[in-house]
Design a protein around this motif. Structure first.
Motif, PDB file in Angstrom:
ATOM      1  N   VAL A 171       0.842  -1.201   0.000  1.00  0.00           N
ATOM      2  CA  VAL A 171       0.000   0.000   0.000  1.00  0.00           C
ATOM      3  C   VAL A 171       0.877   1.251   0.000  1.00  0.00           C
ATOM      4  N   VAL A 172       1.913   1.250   0.848  1.00  0.00           N
ATOM      5  CA  VAL A 172       2.830   2.391   0.894  1.00  0.00           C
ATOM      6  C   VAL A 172       3.469   2.618  -0.469  1.00  0.00           C
ATOM      7  N   HIS A 173       3.919   1.547  -1.092  1.00  0.00           N
ATOM      8  CA  HIS A 173       4.583   1.671  -2.388  1.00  0.00           C
ATOM      9  C   HIS A 173       3.620   2.156  -3.470  1.00  0.00           C
ATOM     10  N   ARG A 174       2.390   1.682  -3.433  1.00  0.00           N
ATOM     11  CA  ARG A 174       1.400   2.112  -4.422  1.00  0.00           C
ATOM     12  C   ARG A 174       1.080   3.598  -4.267  1.00  0.00           C
ATOM     13  N   VAL A 175       0.880   4.021  -3.032  1.00  0.00           N
ATOM     14  CA  VAL A 175       0.599   5.439  -2.780  1.00  0.00           C
ATOM     15  C   VAL A 175       1.793   6.292  -3.182  1.00  0.00           C
ATOM     16  N   ALA A 176       2.989   5.848  -2.821  1.00  0.00           N
ATOM     17  CA  ALA A 176       4.196   6.598  -3.175  1.00  0.00           C
ATOM     18  C   ALA A 176       4.336   6.721  -4.686  1.00  0.00           C
ATOM     19  N   ALA A 177       4.035   5.649  -5.411  1.00  0.00           N
ATOM     20  CA  ALA A 177       4.103   5.696  -6.873  1.00  0.00           C
ATOM     21  C   ALA A 177       3.175   6.765  -7.425  1.00  0.00           C
ATOM     22  N   LEU A 178       1.979   6.844  -6.893  1.00  0.00           N
ATOM     23  CA  LEU A 178       1.021   7.853  -7.350  1.00  0.00           C
ATOM     24  C   LEU A 178       1.509   9.263  -7.035  1.00  0.00           C
ATOM     25  N   LEU A 179       2.025   9.452  -5.820  1.00  0.00           N
ATOM     26  CA  LEU A 179       2.425  10.791  -5.392  1.00  0.00           C
ATOM     27  C   LEU A 179       3.670  11.286  -6.114  1.00  0.00           C
ATOM     28  N   LEU A 180       4.470  10.374  -6.669  1.00  0.00           N
ATOM     29  CA  LEU A 180       5.661  10.771  -7.415  1.00  0.00           C
ATOM     30  C   LEU A 180       5.378  10.967  -8.894  1.00  0.00           C
ATOM     31  N   ASP A 181       4.144  10.747  -9.297  1.00  0.00           N
ATOM     32  CA  ASP A 181       3.774  10.984 -10.689  1.00  0.00           C
ATOM     33  C   ASP A 181       3.575  12.486 -10.911  1.00  0.00           C
ATOM     34  N   GLU A 185       5.355   1.021  -8.391  1.00  0.00           N
ATOM     35  CA  GLU A 185       4.115   0.405  -8.868  1.00  0.00           C
ATOM     36  C   GLU A 185       4.302  -1.103  -9.044  1.00  0.00           C
ATOM     37  N   PHE A 186       5.455  -1.492  -9.546  1.00  0.00           N
ATOM     38  CA  PHE A 186       5.788  -2.916  -9.672  1.00  0.00           C
ATOM     39  C   PHE A 186       5.806  -3.578  -8.296  1.00  0.00           C
ATOM     40  N   CYS A 187       6.373  -2.914  -7.312  1.00  0.00           N
ATOM     41  CA  CYS A 187       6.410  -3.456  -5.943  1.00  0.00           C
ATOM     42  C   CYS A 187       5.007  -3.680  -5.383  1.00  0.00           C
ATOM     43  N   ALA A 188       4.050  -2.885  -5.852  1.00  0.00           N
ATOM     44  CA  ALA A 188       2.729  -2.875  -5.230  1.00  0.00           C
ATOM     45  C   ALA A 188       1.674  -3.683  -5.959  1.00  0.00           C
ATOM     46  N   THR A 189       1.833  -3.889  -7.246  1.00  0.00           N
ATOM     47  CA  THR A 189       0.708  -4.415  -8.015  1.00  0.00           C
ATOM     48  C   THR A 189       0.905  -5.829  -8.541  1.00  0.00           C
ATOM     49  N   ASP A 229       2.197 -10.087  -7.747  1.00  0.00           N
ATOM     50  CA  ASP A 229       2.021 -11.067  -6.677  1.00  0.00           C
ATOM     51  C   ASP A 229       3.207 -10.992  -5.715  1.00  0.00           C
ATOM     52  N   ASP A 230       3.234 -11.901  -4.722  1.00  0.00           N
ATOM     53  CA  ASP A 230       4.280 -11.841  -3.698  1.00  0.00           C
ATOM     54  C   ASP A 230       5.679 -11.925  -4.297  1.00  0.00           C
ATOM     55  N   ASP A 231       5.868 -12.811  -5.281  1.00  0.00           N
ATOM     56  CA  ASP A 231       7.184 -12.937  -5.908  1.00  0.00           C
ATOM     57  C   ASP A 231       7.547 -11.657  -6.652  1.00  0.00           C
ATOM     58  N   GLY A 232       6.561 -11.069  -7.325  1.00  0.00           N
ATOM     59  CA  GLY A 232       6.818  -9.827  -8.037  1.00  0.00           C
ATOM     60  C   GLY A 232       7.140  -8.686  -7.086  1.00  0.00           C
ATOM     61  N   ARG A 233       6.404  -8.616  -5.973  1.00  0.00           N
ATOM     62  CA  ARG A 233       6.691  -7.578  -4.982  1.00  0.00           C
ATOM     63  C   ARG A 233       8.118  -7.714  -4.472  1.00  0.00           C
ATOM     64  N   ALA A 234       8.505  -8.940  -4.185  1.00  0.00           N
ATOM     65  CA  ALA A 234       9.867  -9.177  -3.700  1.00  0.00           C
ATOM     66  C   ALA A 234      10.892  -8.772  -4.744  1.00  0.00           C
ATOM     67  N   ALA A 235      10.621  -9.084  -6.014  1.00  0.00           N
ATOM     68  CA  ALA A 235      11.546  -8.703  -7.085  1.00  0.00           C
ATOM     69  C   ALA A 235      11.658  -7.187  -7.182  1.00  0.00           C
ATOM     70  N   GLY A 236      10.539  -6.486  -6.993  1.00  0.00           N
ATOM     71  CA  GLY A 236      10.566  -5.033  -7.034  1.00  0.00           C
ATOM     72  C   GLY A 236      11.356  -4.447  -5.881  1.00  0.00           C
ATOM     73  N   ILE A 237      11.138  -4.974  -4.685  1.00  0.00           N
ATOM     74  CA  ILE A 237      11.881  -4.485  -3.521  1.00  0.00           C
ATOM     75  C   ILE A 237      13.362  -4.786  -3.680  1.00  0.00           C
ATOM     76  N   ALA A 238      13.686  -5.919  -4.280  1.00  0.00           N
ATOM     77  CA  ALA A 238      15.097  -6.241  -4.538  1.00  0.00           C
ATOM     78  C   ALA A 238      15.736  -5.211  -5.464  1.00  0.00           C
ATOM     79  N   LEU A 239      14.976  -4.696  -6.432  1.00  0.00           N
ATOM     80  CA  LEU A 239      15.497  -3.631  -7.293  1.00  0.00           C
ATOM     81  C   LEU A 239      15.764  -2.371  -6.483  1.00  0.00           C
ATOM     82  N   LEU A 240      14.864  -2.041  -5.566  1.00  0.00           N
ATOM     83  CA  LEU A 240      15.094  -0.876  -4.705  1.00  0.00           C
ATOM     84  C   LEU A 240      16.352  -1.074  -3.864  1.00  0.00           C
ATOM     85  N   LEU A 241      16.530  -2.279  -3.347  1.00  0.00           N
ATOM     86  CA  LEU A 241      17.712  -2.549  -2.530  1.00  0.00           C
ATOM     87  C   LEU A 241      18.988  -2.487  -3.355  1.00  0.00           C
TER      88      LEU A 241
END
Length: 225
Positions: free
Chosen positions: A20-30, A134-138, A140-152
Motif C-alpha cells: 500500500v505504501v509503495h502504491r501510494v508513493a508511486a502515485l504521489l511521485l507521478d 508500482e511494480f512493488c505494489a501491483t 504477486d508476492d514474488d513480483g513484490r519481492a523482485a521489485g523491492i530487490a530492485l530498490l535494494l
C-alpha cells in the motif's frame, strides 16, 4: 549484499502494508495533474490501512498536493525533478550516470518486469522510481519481492534522492521518507555507498555519449509524465 541476499530480505519486506505504501508513493511521485489531485481522497482512504509512522509522511505529501494550485505543483515538480541532478527519479542514473553501463542496467529492470508479467508503457523507462514502486505494489508476492530487490540494489541512489529532497525542503521528501521506512535500516556497505555517492555524484563518461544524450528514450534526469 548480493542478489540472493537482497531477494531474501525483499521477501520478508513484501507485506500487504508495504505494498500500500509503495502504491501510494508511486502515485504521489507521478506528474501532479488534475487527475492525480482528483485521486487524493482515495489515497487518504487507502492510508487508513497503514501504521501511523508510515502513513504520516505520505499524508503530509497528500496535504501539500491537495492545498496547492495545480499550476504551482507542476512548476514545482519540474523545478525539482527535471532541473536538479541529485533529484533524478531514474534510479540507474545515480549508479551509472551518463555512461554506457546505464543501458545494461535498464535491461535488468525490464527482465525483472517480464518475469513477473508486469507491463511498462512503451514511452516509460523501467527505472523510474514511480514505475518501480508500482511494480512493488501491483504484482504477486514474488513480483513484490523482485521489485523491492530492485530498490535494494539501487539503495544508495534512493537514499541520495531522499537526502537531496530533504535538503531542498521539498514536499516530495516525505514520499521518499516513507519508502525508505519500508526497507531495512542503512548499515555497512549500503551506508558507505550513500556517503560515497553523496561525495562524488554519478559517474561521467565523455566518449561516445552522443547517442544516449540525444535519445528521448534515455533522459539523464527528468520526471515522469
Amino acid at each position: 549484499m548480493n542478489r540472493v541476499e537482497r531477494l531474501a530480505v525483499a521477501r520478508r519486506r513484501a507485506t500487504r502494508e508495504h505494498a500500500v505504501v509503495h502504491r501510494v508513493a508511486a502515485l504521489l511521485l507521478d506528474y501532479p495533474g488534475e487527475e492525480l489531485v482528483g485521486m487524493l481522497p482515495t489515497v487518504r482512504a487507502a492510508l487508513t490501512e497503514v501504521r501511523p509512522e508510515l502513513a504520516a509522511p505520505l499524508l503530509r505529501a497528500v496535504d501539500h498536493l491537495a492545498t496547492t494550485p495545480v499550476g504551482e505543483l507542476e512548476s514545482e515538480y519540474v523545478a525539482t525533478f527535471d532541473l536538479k541532478r541529485r533529484c533524478s527519479l531514474f534510479l540507474t542514473y545515480f549508479a551509472y550516470g551518463d555512461t554506457r553501463k546505464r543501458g545494461v542496467a535498464l535491461v535488468e529492470f525490464k527482465q525483472a518486469y517480464r518475469r513477473a508479467g508486469f507491463e511498462v508503457a512503451a514511452d516509460e523507462l523501467p527505472d523510474h522510481l514511480a514505475v518501480v514502486l508500482e511494480f512493488c505494489a501491483t504484482t504477486d508476492d514474488d513480483g513484490r519481492a523482485a521489485g523491492i530487490a530492485l530498490l535494494l540494489a539501487h539503495r544508495a541512489g534512493l537514499e541520495l534522492l531522499r537526502l537531496a529532497l530533504v535538503d531542498a525542503g521539498s514536499p516530495w521528501a516525505d514520499v521518499l521518507v516513507a519508502v525508505s521506512a519500508t526497507l531495512p535500516p542503512l548499515a555497512g556497505e549500503d551506508r558507505e555507498a550513500v556517503a560515497r555517492l553523496a561525495a562524488e555524484g554519478p559517474p561521467d563518461e565523455d566518449v561516445g555519449l552522443e547517442p544516449f544524450a540525444a535519445s528521448p528514450e534515455m533522459p539523464l534526469t527528468g520526471a515522469r509524465r
